[in-house]
Design a protein around this motif. Sequence first.
Motif, PDB file in Angstrom:
ATOM      1  N   LEU A  32      10.634  -3.117  -1.534  1.00 15.85           N
ATOM      2  CA  LEU A  32      10.335  -2.981  -2.963  1.00 15.85           C
ATOM      3  C   LEU A  32      11.415  -2.151  -3.650  1.00 15.85           C
ATOM      4  CD1 LEU A  32       8.293  -3.330  -5.331  1.00 15.85           C
ATOM      5  CD2 LEU A  32       7.223  -1.197  -4.544  1.00 15.85           C
ATOM      6  N   GLN A  33      11.871  -2.633  -4.779  1.00 18.51           N
ATOM      7  CA  GLN A  33      12.827  -1.894  -5.603  1.00 18.51           C
ATOM      8  C   GLN A  33      12.225  -1.747  -6.995  1.00 18.51           C
ATOM      9  OE1 GLN A  33      16.809  -3.444  -5.566  1.00 18.51           O
ATOM     10  NE2 GLN A  33      17.532  -2.122  -7.214  1.00 18.51           N
ATOM     11  N   THR A  34      12.016  -0.491  -7.424  1.00 14.03           N
ATOM     12  CA  THR A  34      11.355  -0.244  -8.709  1.00 14.03           C
ATOM     13  C   THR A  34      12.334   0.085  -9.834  1.00 14.03           C
ATOM     14  OG1 THR A  34      11.036   2.092  -8.122  1.00 14.03           O
ATOM     15  CG2 THR A  34       9.254   0.550  -7.580  1.00 14.03           C
ATOM     16  N   CYS A 114      -8.075 -11.914   3.900  1.00 13.00           N
ATOM     17  CA  CYS A 114      -7.837 -10.473   3.856  1.00 13.00           C
ATOM     18  C   CYS A 114      -6.348 -10.193   4.077  1.00 13.00           C
ATOM     19  CB  CYS A 114      -8.667  -9.774   4.923  1.00 13.00           C
ATOM     20  SG  CYS A 114     -10.450  -9.978   4.689  1.00 13.00           S
ATOM     21  N   VAL A 115      -5.759  -9.428   3.179  1.00  9.70           N
ATOM     22  CA  VAL A 115      -4.326  -9.138   3.219  1.00  9.70           C
ATOM     23  C   VAL A 115      -4.097  -7.656   2.953  1.00  9.70           C
ATOM     24  CG1 VAL A 115      -2.051  -9.625   2.218  1.00  9.70           C
ATOM     25  CG2 VAL A 115      -3.757 -11.450   2.378  1.00  9.70           C
ATOM     26  N   TYR A 116      -3.282  -7.044   3.806  1.00  6.10           N
ATOM     27  CA  TYR A 116      -2.748  -5.717   3.551  1.00  6.10           C
ATOM     28  C   TYR A 116      -1.272  -5.884   3.176  1.00  6.10           C
ATOM     29  CZ  TYR A 116      -6.753  -3.624   6.042  1.00  6.10           C
ATOM     30  OH  TYR A 116      -8.003  -3.237   6.448  1.00  6.10           O
ATOM     31  N   THR A 117      -0.900  -5.560   1.945  1.00  3.78           N
ATOM     32  CA  THR A 117       0.522  -5.577   1.608  1.00  3.78           C
ATOM     33  C   THR A 117       1.155  -4.278   2.084  1.00  3.78           C
ATOM     34  OG1 THR A 117       0.136  -4.640  -0.606  1.00  3.78           O
ATOM     35  CG2 THR A 117       0.155  -7.051  -0.405  1.00  3.78           C
ATOM     36  N   LYS A 118       2.418  -4.379   2.528  1.00  2.00           N
ATOM     37  CA  LYS A 118       3.133  -3.229   3.085  1.00  2.00           C
ATOM     38  C   LYS A 118       4.487  -3.088   2.388  1.00  2.00           C
ATOM     39  CE  LYS A 118       0.152  -2.718   6.652  1.00  2.00           C
ATOM     40  NZ  LYS A 118      -0.543  -1.498   7.062  1.00  2.00           N
ATOM     41  N   PRO A 119       4.490  -2.661   1.108  1.00  2.00           N
ATOM     42  CA  PRO A 119       5.769  -2.528   0.399  1.00  2.00           C
ATOM     43  C   PRO A 119       6.571  -1.330   0.894  1.00  2.00           C
ATOM     44  CG  PRO A 119       3.956  -1.785  -0.988  1.00  2.00           C
ATOM     45  CD  PRO A 119       3.337  -2.320   0.265  1.00  2.00           C
ATOM     46  N   ASN A 120       7.810  -1.567   1.259  1.00  2.00           N
ATOM     47  CA  ASN A 120       8.693  -0.516   1.757  1.00  2.00           C
ATOM     48  C   ASN A 120       9.589  -0.052   0.604  1.00  2.00           C
ATOM     49  OD1 ASN A 120      10.847   0.948   2.917  1.00  2.00           O
ATOM     50  ND2 ASN A 120      10.548  -0.063   4.876  1.00  2.00           N
ATOM     51  N   LEU A 121       9.343   1.162   0.138  1.00  2.00           N
ATOM     52  CA  LEU A 121      10.111   1.730  -0.969  1.00  2.00           C
ATOM     53  C   LEU A 121      10.904   2.922  -0.453  1.00  2.00           C
ATOM     54  CD1 LEU A 121      10.781   1.866  -4.016  1.00  2.00           C
ATOM     55  CD2 LEU A 121       8.744   3.298  -4.303  1.00  2.00           C
ATOM     56  N   ASN A 122      12.212   2.741  -0.340  1.00  2.00           N
ATOM     57  CA  ASN A 122      13.095   3.814   0.134  1.00  2.00           C
ATOM     58  C   ASN A 122      12.660   4.355   1.498  1.00  2.00           C
ATOM     59  OD1 ASN A 122      14.582   3.689  -2.325  1.00  2.00           O
ATOM     60  ND2 ASN A 122      13.086   5.038  -3.316  1.00  2.00           N
ATOM     61  N   GLY A 123      12.276   3.431   2.371  1.00  2.00           N
ATOM     62  CA  GLY A 123      11.929   3.816   3.727  1.00  2.00           C
ATOM     63  C   GLY A 123      10.512   4.304   3.913  1.00  2.00           C
ATOM     64  N   ALA A 126       4.859   2.181   0.116  1.00  2.00           N
ATOM     65  CA  ALA A 126       4.369   2.451  -1.232  1.00  2.00           C
ATOM     66  C   ALA A 126       2.911   2.013  -1.348  1.00  2.00           C
ATOM     67  CB  ALA A 126       5.244   1.725  -2.252  1.00  2.00           C
ATOM     68  N   ASN A 127       2.352   2.143  -2.565  1.00  2.00           N
ATOM     69  CA  ASN A 127       0.969   1.763  -2.794  1.00  2.00           C
ATOM     70  C   ASN A 127       0.732   0.311  -2.398  1.00  2.00           C
ATOM     71  OD1 ASN A 127       0.913   4.276  -3.923  1.00  2.00           O
ATOM     72  ND2 ASN A 127      -0.019   3.654  -5.848  1.00  2.00           N
ATOM     73  N   ARG A 128      -0.346   0.077  -1.645  1.00  2.00           N
ATOM     74  CA  ARG A 128      -0.695  -1.272  -1.214  1.00  2.00           C
ATOM     75  C   ARG A 128      -1.473  -1.995  -2.308  1.00  2.00           C
ATOM     76  NH1 ARG A 128      -3.420   0.575   3.971  1.00  2.00           N
ATOM     77  NH2 ARG A 128      -5.197  -0.473   3.019  1.00  2.00           N
ATOM     78  N   ILE A 129      -1.401  -3.316  -2.272  1.00  2.91           N
ATOM     79  CA  ILE A 129      -2.309  -4.177  -3.015  1.00  2.91           C
ATOM     80  C   ILE A 129      -3.012  -5.033  -1.967  1.00  2.91           C
ATOM     81  CG2 ILE A 129      -2.560  -6.006  -4.728  1.00  2.91           C
ATOM     82  CD1 ILE A 129       0.019  -5.039  -6.016  1.00  2.91           C
ATOM     83  N   ASP A 130      -4.312  -4.826  -1.785  1.00  6.94           N
ATOM     84  CA  ASP A 130      -5.055  -5.517  -0.735  1.00  6.94           C
ATOM     85  C   ASP A 130      -5.911  -6.639  -1.322  1.00  6.94           C
ATOM     86  OD1 ASP A 130      -3.951  -3.738   1.038  1.00  6.94           O
ATOM     87  OD2 ASP A 130      -5.728  -2.469   1.180  1.00  6.94           O
ATOM     88  N   PHE A 131      -6.121  -7.655  -0.524  1.00  2.87           N
ATOM     89  CA  PHE A 131      -6.931  -8.804  -0.915  1.00  2.87           C
ATOM     90  C   PHE A 131      -8.083  -8.957   0.079  1.00  2.87           C
ATOM     91  CE2 PHE A 131      -2.725  -9.553  -2.541  1.00  2.87           C
ATOM     92  CZ  PHE A 131      -2.889 -10.202  -3.751  1.00  2.87           C
ATOM     93  N   GLY A 132      -9.178  -9.535  -0.397  1.00  5.76           N
ATOM     94  CA  GLY A 132     -10.289  -9.880   0.481  1.00  5.76           C
ATOM     95  C   GLY A 132     -11.233  -8.750   0.799  1.00  5.76           C
TER      96      GLY A 132
END
Length: 337
Positions: A32-34, A114-123, A126-132
């Motif tokens: 992720l790049q913000t 069901c999904v766990y997002t795993k955004p990698n921000l600068n190593g 970051a905050n997850r967005i989960d589904f299901g």
Amino acid sequence: MTSSEISALFRRFSTIRVGVIGDFALDLYFTLQTQTGEQSLETGRDVFWGSQPRASLGAAGNVVQNLMALGVSTCHVAGCVGNDLFGREMQNLFGALGVHTQQLHVPDSGWDTCVYTKPNLNGQEANRIDFGIANTLSDTLFTDLMAGLERLLTQLDVLIINQQFANPLLNKHRITALNELMARFPKVRFLADMRDVGTLVRGATLKVNTKELADFLAIDAPDSDDLDWCIRHGNAFRAQSKGPLLITRGPAGILYLDDDEQQLVDGLTLPGELDTVGAGDTVVATWAACLGAGATPAQALHIANMAAAVTVQKLHQTGTASLSEILALHDTYHSND
């Protein structure tokens, strides 16, 4: 155990039949790049950029991919997956592993994969967005699931039961039906990893960590590792559950308690940064494979401990452990044996 004994046990993994029922999920990793300097023309808000997306099986699915990495050739899954893009990716990953999905139900509506997002921000994650997370399984579908599981149990050596989510496939109102079903298959070995309803499981070895054990008993967890605490309260829990208990103790190792047996293996001292995500799933899968192949609890603990040590050294991924990786670690720590 020697390297040759470990290899011989692993060869038997290809002959066992393992089932997994529970909460299947997808782990979605991406960078992720913000700070992009871009704003949406439609909303005027900052636009974030994502890159390098990759999906991995998570929750009960991670148990499955650990089983396959260990060399288990026959694995069946029972549960639910959504009729959506994440569900299709999960089915694709199961297919690539050769997993049997006949008992993986796809509800017509109302079930998000069901999904766990795993955004990698600068190593860092970051905050997850989960589904299901808000899924609810109907009683009708649960009845169908139990009927399919009953047919499946005639083919299995081991069944792993996984409960992961706040609205799980197997809640406290449905555990009784599962307990009754398990009691009709005394030749099948059962292993449960249940975040909220483990106190209700009967007829299965229950895997917990020290925090889960404390939560089940409604007491405070120890401030630091305390073997006496684990033994005392583990046996207190077993007085209620009437079944074996497998306690993972983080870097301190793993403890197994049963009526006439207590086994302990110390954790390995590992160098560098570690990532403990999924290590419990590795222990569950390895323990199940070992016992299905006829290993003793002491042997199963030894191999599960090394498998978890392999997994935690794999950063930013839902790791698994293979025979070659376990043997390499074994040779490192037992070179002078």
